[in-house]
Write a protein that holds these residues in place. Sequence first.
Motif, PDB file in Angstrom:
ATOM      1  N   PHE A  24       2.774  -9.152   4.250  1.00 11.69           N
ATOM      2  CA  PHE A  24       2.514  -8.806   5.538  1.00 11.69           C
ATOM      3  C   PHE A  24       3.420  -8.435   5.947  1.00 11.69           C
ATOM      4  CE2 PHE A  24       1.405 -11.812   8.705  1.00 11.69           C
ATOM      5  CZ  PHE A  24      -0.089 -12.109   9.619  1.00 11.69           C
ATOM      6  N   ASP A  27       3.534  -5.181   6.801  1.00 13.11           N
ATOM      7  CA  ASP A  27       2.219  -3.842   7.397  1.00 13.11           C
ATOM      8  C   ASP A  27       1.895  -4.562   8.257  1.00 13.11           C
ATOM      9  OD1 ASP A  27       0.150  -2.489   6.896  1.00 13.11           O
ATOM     10  OD2 ASP A  27      -0.869  -3.961   6.468  1.00 13.11           O
ATOM     11  N   GLY A  29       1.613  -7.317  10.319  1.00 10.51           N
ATOM     12  CA  GLY A  29       0.956  -8.475  10.398  1.00 10.51           C
ATOM     13  C   GLY A  29       1.399  -8.737  11.790  1.00 10.51           C
ATOM     14  N   ARG A  32      -0.743  -7.292  14.713  1.00 11.98           N
ATOM     15  CA  ARG A  32      -1.622  -6.526  14.921  1.00 11.98           C
ATOM     16  C   ARG A  32      -2.242  -8.372  15.622  1.00 11.98           C
ATOM     17  NH1 ARG A  32      -2.515  -4.440   8.952  1.00 11.98           N
ATOM     18  NH2 ARG A  32      -4.774  -4.936   9.604  1.00 11.98           N
ATOM     19  N   GLU A  34      -5.737  -8.291  16.238  1.00 13.44           N
ATOM     20  CA  GLU A  34      -7.169  -8.811  15.066  1.00 13.44           C
ATOM     21  C   GLU A  34      -6.867  -9.361  13.893  1.00 13.44           C
ATOM     22  OE1 GLU A  34      -5.294  -5.288  13.094  1.00 13.44           O
ATOM     23  OE2 GLU A  34      -5.378  -5.694  15.286  1.00 13.44           O
ATOM     24  N   LEU A  35      -5.618  -9.931  13.782  1.00 12.60           N
ATOM     25  CA  LEU A  35      -5.652 -10.788  12.091  1.00 12.60           C
ATOM     26  C   LEU A  35      -5.270 -12.244  12.292  1.00 12.60           C
ATOM     27  CD1 LEU A  35      -2.457  -8.594  10.699  1.00 12.60           C
ATOM     28  CD2 LEU A  35      -5.994  -8.692   9.502  1.00 12.60           C
ATOM     29  N   TRP A  36      -5.495 -12.523  13.969  1.00 17.60           N
ATOM     30  CA  TRP A  36      -4.632 -13.641  14.373  1.00 17.60           C
ATOM     31  C   TRP A  36      -6.230 -13.980  15.431  1.00 17.60           C
ATOM     32  CZ3 TRP A  36      -0.029 -15.859  13.548  1.00 17.60           C
ATOM     33  CH2 TRP A  36       1.088 -14.775  13.024  1.00 17.60           C
ATOM     34  N   ALA A  89      -3.406 -15.800   9.289  1.00 12.94           N
ATOM     35  CA  ALA A  89      -3.106 -14.433   9.547  1.00 12.94           C
ATOM     36  C   ALA A  89      -3.285 -13.727   8.207  1.00 12.94           C
ATOM     37  CB  ALA A  89      -2.150 -14.211  10.504  1.00 12.94           C
ATOM     38  N   TRP A  90      -2.614 -14.566   7.334  1.00 11.33           N
ATOM     39  CA  TRP A  90      -2.315 -13.483   6.565  1.00 11.33           C
ATOM     40  C   TRP A  90      -3.408 -13.860   5.938  1.00 11.33           C
ATOM     41  CZ3 TRP A  90      -2.472 -14.169   1.393  1.00 11.33           C
ATOM     42  CH2 TRP A  90      -2.833 -13.417  -0.031  1.00 11.33           C
ATOM     43  N   GLN A  92      -6.826 -13.452   6.635  1.00  7.76           N
ATOM     44  CA  GLN A  92      -7.051 -12.308   7.804  1.00  7.76           C
ATOM     45  C   GLN A  92      -7.423 -10.716   6.835  1.00  7.76           C
ATOM     46  OE1 GLN A  92     -10.549 -12.801   8.955  1.00  7.76           O
ATOM     47  NE2 GLN A  92     -10.533 -10.886  10.145  1.00  7.76           N
ATOM     48  N   TRP A  93      -5.592 -11.006   7.122  1.00 14.41           N
ATOM     49  CA  TRP A  93      -4.509  -9.697   6.169  1.00 14.41           C
ATOM     50  C   TRP A  93      -5.627  -9.539   5.325  1.00 14.41           C
ATOM     51  CZ3 TRP A  93      -0.721  -8.990   2.906  1.00 14.41           C
ATOM     52  CH2 TRP A  93      -0.540  -8.040   2.835  1.00 14.41           C
TER      53      TRP A  93
END
Length: 196
Positions: A24, A27, A29, A32, A34-36, A89-90, A92-93
Amino acid sequence: AHEVALPEFEIDSQAVNWSQFAEFVLDQGYDRPELWTDAGWAWVQTQQRRSPLHVEQVRGGVLVRRGRVVQRAAPGQAALHVSRFEAQAWCQWAGRRLPTEPEWELAACTAQSRGFVWGDVFEWVAGSARNWPDAGPVPPGDLDSLESRPVRACHPSGVLRGGSFATRARWRHPKARRFAAVAADRLFAGFRSCAV
């Protein structure tokens, strides 16, 4: 005790480990939004985070600071010092989600023979801190007391289940609940995930 209807679910048998969490981070993480969640992204920006607390390096193996010493974390060791923001967030990713409290508890009570392992780290679960229905008054000195945990408007309390390697044996129980601010990252806390 109270009844809760649970649809079928698939839960990880172990907490997310350093190797999985490093993917994550590598990448991007932490870069980004959009992941949070909105609050999580604000926390990342305020804290200027690019990895969990005490992590010195991720590329080529996770290096973690323990006091003055920097050690290589075992890739299969549960990731720890993870806030619930980071856990969400992880998930979501990875296209997964945090388990609910009843899902986590059912698995912890019934799935040990199928490889469900808990107790290395406290584990974040979905939902916010609240007393169970008809819980009644909390006994004085109770570890699970919501009244003993201040709740901040900007970072409400979340729920941690299980125990960590540092938890006393008498406090380890699959029904035990702990509460902490969702931004808390100094705890021996990690998480596992469920299929969406």
